[in-house]
Write an enzyme that holds these catalytic residues in place. Sequence first.
Site, mmCIF file in Angstrom:
data_model
loop_
_atom_site.group_PDB
_atom_site.id
_atom_site.type_symbol
_atom_site.label_atom_id
_atom_site.label_comp_id
_atom_site.label_asym_id
_atom_site.label_seq_id
_atom_site.Cartn_x
_atom_site.Cartn_y
_atom_site.Cartn_z
ATOM 1 N N CYS A 127 34.186 3.963 -61.906
ATOM 2 C CA CYS A 127 35.026 4.953 -61.324
ATOM 3 C C CYS A 127 35.712 5.619 -62.407
ATOM 4 O O CYS A 127 36.572 6.909 -62.223
ATOM 5 C CB CYS A 127 36.142 4.242 -60.545
ATOM 6 S SG CYS A 127 36.936 3.125 -61.208
ATOM 7 N N ASP A 162 38.244 4.834 -64.611
ATOM 8 C CA ASP A 162 39.691 4.627 -64.688
ATOM 9 C C ASP A 162 39.777 3.824 -65.996
ATOM 10 O O ASP A 162 38.613 3.246 -66.410
ATOM 11 C CB ASP A 162 40.021 3.471 -63.661
ATOM 12 C CG ASP A 162 40.283 4.036 -62.153
ATOM 13 O OD1 ASP A 162 39.937 5.318 -62.121
ATOM 14 O OD2 ASP A 162 40.578 3.436 -61.196
ATOM 15 N N CYS A 166 39.893 -3.176 -59.445
ATOM 16 C CA CYS A 166 40.924 -2.715 -60.023
ATOM 17 C C CYS A 166 41.754 -3.973 -60.785
ATOM 18 O O CYS A 166 42.457 -3.903 -61.697
ATOM 19 C CB CYS A 166 41.706 -1.946 -59.250
ATOM 20 S SG CYS A 166 40.975 -0.693 -58.427
#
Lengths: 139, 217
Positions: free
Chosen positions: A37, A39, A106
């Site tokens: 992603c 991140d 996450c």
Amino acid sequence: MAYSDKVVDHYQNPRNVGSMDAALTNVGTGIVGAPECGDVMKLQIKVDENDRIVDAKFKTFGCGSAIASSSLATEWVKGRTLDEAMQLKNTEIVTELALPPVKIHCSVLAEDAVRAAIADVKKKKSQTQTTAANVAANG
Amino acid sequence: MAADGLNLPVKCLNCHSALTTPIVCDGCHSLYPPPPWADHFSLLGLPRTYAIDEKRLNSCFRAIARGVHPDRFVGEPEEVRSLATRLSAELNQAFDVLSDPVRRADYLLEIAGGPSAAEMREVPGDFLADVMMLREEIDQARTTGDDDALRRHSESIAARRQDTLRQIAVLAESAADLDEPRRRVLRKLLNSMKYYDNLLAELAVDPFAASARTTND
């Protein structure tokens, strides 16, 4: 996708956002990322002479779940010793924030960041000790 | 191993004309389930190579997509119709992967034996620290309204992305011949692409549209 109330709370009022001087020997920095992603997360801890974490800061550029996970992680590690903080599991973050399966990575990111920060500060401490020992030995 | 299915003398079992793709005959429109050796390239009737001719990719895709389109087979038995549906889906998937330069390189690495992004999440050297620093500088420039700095960041990050994509292209072109250490280098480069995309997406956001500055969910 609907976020849980706790994710929204951490996202809107993130705890311990900021940076510490990464050059300090009692500050450990962990920078981790998620290639799927994009991140990126920086988590820093400051320890006292007894290896207890006295402060923690984070900066996360990513989705709400990544921000909430790192925010929560900084809250949880404060006041713990390095060994205690090593025990932090991503599954605890998943439970606390009620993260859906697609957002579990996450919480893994936050756990990785904590471990990287701990490893960094331990490495620095051992280097300082080695230097101090060398200085003592060589006069 | 039938590495390049196109070199196999494949003929239609029905009308015996040569097949350009193993899944459908141009001549008599017979459908065939994809053979086990078929990869995305061979489905589209293309040689397995990174440097793909985009025009040819598009024209091959359109021609084969017409050939396997379920609308052609409405009066046919259920098993033919469901095969047409399956072939259309597989063809679309193949086209999606091959028409994207990053996914195409990732696919060539996968065929060559990986590692996949799931198996290896590393990026080159200090790349993550760089990304973090760039993010902080972009935030800073946004806060102070330094449009020049934002423009410079856009240009330099786009240039770095292009440079990384060039390195990816070189390695992906010879993916089948790479030893494991060099496949790992390719994996690291591929892993960095999403970070570049996010940085560029962040820079493309209109700074005045504050409400639009939500993060990806």
